[in-house]
Scaffold this motif. Structure first.
Motif, PDB file in Angstrom:
ATOM      1  N   ARG A  88       0.951  -1.202  -0.110  1.00 42.35           N
ATOM      2  CA  ARG A  88      -0.068  -0.082  -0.031  1.00 42.35           C
ATOM      3  C   ARG A  88       0.875   1.242  -0.024  1.00 42.35           C
ATOM      4  O   ARG A  88       1.738   1.597   1.169  1.00 42.35           O
ATOM      5  CB  ARG A  88      -0.810  -0.114   1.426  1.00 42.35           C
ATOM      6  N   ALA A  89       1.247   1.577  -1.119  1.00 42.33           N
ATOM      7  CA  ALA A  89       2.256   2.814  -1.372  1.00 42.33           C
ATOM      8  C   ALA A  89       1.665   4.087  -1.160  1.00 42.33           C
ATOM      9  O   ALA A  89       0.633   4.542  -1.629  1.00 42.33           O
ATOM     10  CB  ALA A  89       2.676   2.544  -2.791  1.00 42.33           C
ATOM     11  N   GLU A 131      -3.497  18.051  -1.660  1.00 36.83           N
ATOM     12  CA  GLU A 131      -2.965  19.499  -1.859  1.00 36.83           C
ATOM     13  C   GLU A 131      -1.582  19.155  -1.205  1.00 36.83           C
ATOM     14  O   GLU A 131      -0.773  20.123  -1.125  1.00 36.83           O
ATOM     15  CB  GLU A 131      -3.886  20.155  -0.730  1.00 36.83           C
ATOM     16  N   ASN A 132      -1.234  18.063  -0.453  1.00 35.41           N
ATOM     17  CA  ASN A 132       0.145  18.125   0.173  1.00 35.41           C
ATOM     18  C   ASN A 132       1.020  17.375  -0.771  1.00 35.41           C
ATOM     19  O   ASN A 132       2.219  16.705  -0.513  1.00 35.41           O
ATOM     20  CB  ASN A 132      -0.030  17.173   1.556  1.00 35.41           C
ATOM     21  N   GLY A 133       0.685  17.053  -1.998  1.00 38.43           N
ATOM     22  CA  GLY A 133       1.410  16.329  -3.062  1.00 38.43           C
ATOM     23  C   GLY A 133       1.549  14.937  -2.838  1.00 38.43           C
ATOM     24  O   GLY A 133       2.601  14.247  -3.369  1.00 38.43           O
ATOM     25  N   ARG A 134       0.708  14.366  -2.225  1.00 32.17           N
ATOM     26  CA  ARG A 134       0.334  12.825  -1.761  1.00 32.17           C
ATOM     27  C   ARG A 134      -0.748  12.045  -2.634  1.00 32.17           C
ATOM     28  O   ARG A 134      -1.385  12.875  -3.051  1.00 32.17           O
ATOM     29  CB  ARG A 134       0.191  12.803  -0.644  1.00 32.17           C
ATOM     30  N   LEU A 135      -0.215  10.802  -2.984  1.00 28.36           N
ATOM     31  CA  LEU A 135      -1.051   9.899  -3.517  1.00 28.36           C
ATOM     32  C   LEU A 135      -0.784   8.556  -2.957  1.00 28.36           C
ATOM     33  O   LEU A 135       0.057   8.281  -2.494  1.00 28.36           O
ATOM     34  CB  LEU A 135      -1.185  10.037  -5.273  1.00 28.36           C
ATOM     35  N   SER A 136      -2.037   7.838  -3.019  1.00 28.15           N
ATOM     36  CA  SER A 136      -2.035   6.295  -2.375  1.00 28.15           C
ATOM     37  C   SER A 136      -2.544   5.524  -3.447  1.00 28.15           C
ATOM     38  O   SER A 136      -3.486   5.763  -4.265  1.00 28.15           O
ATOM     39  CB  SER A 136      -2.550   6.283  -1.074  1.00 28.15           C
ATOM     40  N   PHE A 137      -1.799   4.180  -3.560  1.00 25.89           N
ATOM     41  CA  PHE A 137      -2.427   3.121  -4.318  1.00 25.89           C
ATOM     42  C   PHE A 137      -1.606   1.878  -4.072  1.00 25.89           C
ATOM     43  O   PHE A 137      -0.772   1.827  -3.233  1.00 25.89           O
ATOM     44  CB  PHE A 137      -1.902   3.308  -5.921  1.00 25.89           C
ATOM     45  N   THR A 138      -2.416   0.952  -4.028  1.00 25.91           N
ATOM     46  CA  THR A 138      -2.007  -0.647  -3.988  1.00 25.91           C
ATOM     47  C   THR A 138      -1.583  -1.235  -5.242  1.00 25.91           C
ATOM     48  O   THR A 138      -2.445  -1.115  -6.312  1.00 25.91           O
ATOM     49  CB  THR A 138      -3.401  -1.522  -3.250  1.00 25.91           C
ATOM     50  N   GLN A 194       8.601  -4.125  -0.610  1.00 23.73           N
ATOM     51  CA  GLN A 194       8.161  -4.784   0.692  1.00 23.73           C
ATOM     52  C   GLN A 194       6.714  -4.681   0.747  1.00 23.73           C
ATOM     53  O   GLN A 194       6.035  -3.644   0.295  1.00 23.73           O
ATOM     54  CB  GLN A 194       8.669  -4.080   1.769  1.00 23.73           C
ATOM     55  N   LYS A 195       6.195  -5.747   1.162  1.00 26.44           N
ATOM     56  CA  LYS A 195       4.598  -5.599   1.391  1.00 26.44           C
ATOM     57  C   LYS A 195       4.205  -4.838   2.404  1.00 26.44           C
ATOM     58  O   LYS A 195       4.998  -4.514   3.444  1.00 26.44           O
ATOM     59  CB  LYS A 195       4.154  -7.150   1.631  1.00 26.44           C
ATOM     60  N   GLY A 196       3.124  -4.626   2.731  1.00 28.87           N
ATOM     61  CA  GLY A 196       2.392  -3.357   3.576  1.00 28.87           C
ATOM     62  C   GLY A 196       2.486  -2.109   3.181  1.00 28.87           C
ATOM     63  O   GLY A 196       2.876  -1.675   2.156  1.00 28.87           O
ATOM     64  N   GLU A 197       2.455  -1.227   4.302  1.00 27.63           N
ATOM     65  CA  GLU A 197       2.733   0.206   4.025  1.00 27.63           C
ATOM     66  C   GLU A 197       3.952   0.683   3.701  1.00 27.63           C
ATOM     67  O   GLU A 197       5.005   0.255   4.374  1.00 27.63           O
ATOM     68  CB  GLU A 197       2.241   0.849   5.418  1.00 27.63           C
ATOM     69  N   VAL A 198       4.082   1.427   2.552  1.00 26.67           N
ATOM     70  CA  VAL A 198       5.282   1.721   2.236  1.00 26.67           C
ATOM     71  C   VAL A 198       5.186   3.386   1.797  1.00 26.67           C
ATOM     72  O   VAL A 198       4.178   3.867   1.137  1.00 26.67           O
ATOM     73  CB  VAL A 198       5.798   1.230   0.799  1.00 26.67           C
ATOM     74  N   ALA A 199       6.165   4.041   2.367  1.00 28.70           N
ATOM     75  CA  ALA A 199       6.099   5.709   2.067  1.00 28.70           C
ATOM     76  C   ALA A 199       7.190   5.984   1.143  1.00 28.70           C
ATOM     77  O   ALA A 199       8.299   5.515   1.583  1.00 28.70           O
ATOM     78  CB  ALA A 199       5.932   6.325   3.273  1.00 28.70           C
ATOM     79  N   LEU A 200       7.057   6.643   0.140  1.00 29.10           N
ATOM     80  CA  LEU A 200       8.112   7.039  -0.905  1.00 29.10           C
ATOM     81  C   LEU A 200       7.955   8.494  -0.998  1.00 29.10           C
ATOM     82  O   LEU A 200       7.007   9.112  -1.144  1.00 29.10           O
ATOM     83  CB  LEU A 200       7.987   6.209  -2.132  1.00 29.10           C
ATOM     84  N   HIS A 201       9.151   9.039  -1.183  1.00 27.72           N
ATOM     85  CA  HIS A 201       9.327  10.572  -1.419  1.00 27.72           C
ATOM     86  C   HIS A 201      10.031  10.487  -2.554  1.00 27.72           C
ATOM     87  O   HIS A 201      11.171  10.197  -2.979  1.00 27.72           O
ATOM     88  CB  HIS A 201      10.105  11.420  -0.212  1.00 27.72           C
ATOM     89  N   LEU A 202       9.277  11.314  -3.719  1.00 28.88           N
ATOM     90  CA  LEU A 202      10.163  11.503  -5.011  1.00 28.88           C
ATOM     91  C   LEU A 202      10.294  12.837  -5.376  1.00 28.88           C
ATOM     92  O   LEU A 202       9.378  13.567  -5.193  1.00 28.88           O
ATOM     93  CB  LEU A 202       9.321  10.826  -6.059  1.00 28.88           C
TER      94      LEU A 202
END
Lengths: 415, 415
Positions: free
Chosen positions: A17-18, A377-384, A405-413
């Motif tokens: 869940r990115a 508005e914070n520059g974020r999006l989520s998808f699985t 990795q499986k599960g919650e993953v936070a990435l900053h691009l």
């Protein structure tokens, strides 16, 4: 475990869940439209080399043969991201000192250039080994075997960095169908000492390598052999399990019992040689599959329907288990080993129902096609998405990223 | 291998060609008459404890029961020089903290006093283990198991210095007939780590001890387990092989194949639990022998003749192989485990033909009875005898000596 639970387990074990946070020079990219597209699976879906692909990569084909090879490859690359290359000693080096290195290297590079990880199979096996070992003393056989591993692993470094090192060690010293140099060697060295020597030789030749022990034996004998190797301090990176189901699909329960037997080592498991056939089953009284000699073994419409159902159930059962990291199909096209209807393609390279059904999972249900998304508005999006590599596109700019990795993953691009 | 070759191999592997030189105060005893008599075999011929012998040794018997026990013991001591004592945890210590130490010690001492080496069986086994382990955590089970080994080995030092330490480790972690503490423990520790812990605990409690790993599994799984243990540096003194042949005698070829599988470790082999029955055979479809539940299983005249032939062939096959150092018969008297006609004695303690035939070998063909001999002019004499202990008598003077090695042996006895 029913289909619904398998699907839930696959989601749980295989997807991330990115949450992506996009910024440009430190400023969040709010309300930004983009496209995200999966490029590759982390899970390894693979099959075998294909004699036609080796010939093609070496410029030996033309006309109809070239067309057939291209058709096979097209289907191959649609479904797979892993290829196993043949290193049977007796065929790779039929005359001592004249190995087929360049020929196999050309084919391995072709697969690599087309996005596949490439594995070599096998470095040490009693079957199909070089006949010229028979004239040697045990000491000379050992020197030749060690030299061979050192040569192949070195020559293929950067192209093949994953190897089935020792194949079928459980029966290796007691194999009695015919005399051969490797059975002699294993009888003298013992299985564990032989495995240690071959693994250490391969790793010394290429320290960054991934090394498998591979066997068709899924009884406690293989389980105990692995335990013995690990207790002796041998670094096995991956447990390889063969499943040539020419006598019938194992079913979910047996597959899960086998997984339970091997999961305790906390090592990745590769299903290295997988077959479910689409014709009449081989009689159960055959013990060594090689003893079943037929000249024709047709694929049938009813067999193809059954194969499709069983293939899907088998792949789902394996993906539902977190230890499994790869499934390799053995013989992508019919009429290979044993002339069996074991392929996912028929002999004319037309896809069977099993191929289509598998493709629908691998590049459908388990895949994120190019999808339009917008940041908040914070520059974020989520998808699985299923673990693997992805590409984010904004206009002409393309940013690769991966979900490892499986599960919650936070990435900053940062664009 | 035919009977003649077996006999030749037995002569080759089990006898010494002894040359004795006798002297008195440094002067050769020329032309001296004397008698030489074998007292004991070096090879271990044994059987199991006998509930009646335990009761007798603890003074529990009288009348007919005492007579029967004495009859059993008389036959026992005529044939055997080894006794296995029971240490099944659930029976030895049914209530935690109340072990049957004194009771078993009395019986073990009785066997020892009557010339038998005594072995304890087993220190760690999932079957017949203590039920009270089920209430414990794995850590507590391990502590209890280690404490138990330390206690038994210490308490019996000097009486029992030979132990079956771990029994049936091949199936131990996958045994699924019923929940038990030892299977749980083995599942968590792994077989090799468990074996290491139990062997090291036993040896620490009595460093001069002889320790066996024992199994009924004679497949490559056991072979590989032993290799794994040895590669991990675990000191196994003896390989124990069970052969409960309730479903039929193995035959010479299978026996020799099994010996070939295990001889490569260059360790002594004990056939720890041997049965050939003298009644109807158990059906082949039974996998776990314990599943065969009958209330009566008679010995038959035809069965007894067959048993005698097979027992002799089996003992000869084993004595012909130099690695084998012991054969223990399991249930000396009928109607023991599984109510089987597995004894060498019938239920009334009368000898079966197998007993008589075996006695004719052990104390006949393979034995030197009291024999008159005379030294030559140099005080020398030569004879061939089975390895073991002997007594030389001149008048009232008795000199013990032993033949410990096969082949040519030169001994100097100063009277």
């Amino acid at each position: 475990m029913d289909n619904l639970n398998l699907d839930l387990a696959i989601r749980h074990n295989r997807t991330a869940r990115a949450t992506l946070t996009l910024s440009h020079n430190g400023v969040p990219l709010a309300n930004q439209d983009m496209r995200i597209e999966q490029k590759k699976h982390k899970f390894l879906f693979g099959s075998t080399w294909g004699e036609s692909t080796i010939a093609m990569a070496n410029g030996d084909l033309s006309g109809k043969a070239q067309e057939q090879a291209e058709l096979r490859n097209e289907h191959y690359l649609q479904l797979f991201n892993l290829a196993t290359m043949p290193f049977y000693w007796g065929r790779f080096e039929p005359v001592r000192g004249m190995p087929q290195t360049q020929r196999i290297l050309n084919a391995a590079r072709w697969y690599q250039d087309h996005g596949c990880r490439v594995k070599g199979h096998p470095l040490c096996w009693h079957t199909l080994t070089a006949n010229w070992l028979l004239e040697m003393s045990s000491r000379e056989i050992l020197e030749a075997q060690v030299g061979r591993i050192n040569r192949e692993v070195s020559d293929f470094t950067g192209v093949i960095d994953t190897w089935d090192v020792v194949n079928e060690a459980v029966i290796m010293p007691i194999f009695d169908k015919y005399d051969n140099g490797i059975t002699r060697l294993c009888k003298e060295m013992g299985r564990i000492h032989l495995i240690r020597t071959m693994f250490e030789t391969a790793r010394a030749a290429n320290p960054g390598i991934t090394l498998l022990l591979n066997d068709f034996d899924v009884s406690p004998a293989y389980d105990i052999l692995i335990e013995g190797c690990l207790e002796a301090g041998i670094q096995i990176d991956v447990i390889g399990i063969q499943t040539h189901m020419h006598q019938g699909y194992w079913g979910v329960e047996k597959t899960r019992r086998v997984l339970e037997r091997f999961e305790r080592f906390h090592l990745p498991i590769h299903f290295t040689e997988t077959n479910i056939i689409s014709g009449e089953l081989m009689p159960l009284e055959i013990v060594d599959l090689n003893d079943y000699q037929v000249t024709e073994w047709p694929s049938t419409p009813a067999g193809e329907e059954r194969q499709a159902r069983e293939v899907i159930l088998h792949f789902k059962t394996l993906l539902a288990h977190p230890a499994v990291e790869a499934i390799s199909w053995w013989d992508f096209v019919d009429n290979g080993w044993l002339h069996a209807p074991a392929g996912l393609l028929r002999e004319d390279c037309s896809p069977k129902p099993a191929y289509d059904a598998l493709l629908k999972l691998v590049k459908g249900e388990w895949w994120l096609p190019q999808t339009k998304m917008t940041t908040d508005e914070n520059g974020r999006l989520s998808f699985t998405g299923f673990m693997g590599t992805y590409e984010l596109s904004i206009g002409n700019q393309k940013i690769p990223f991966s979900l490892d990795q499986k599960g919650e993953v936070a990435l900053h691009l940062n664009l």
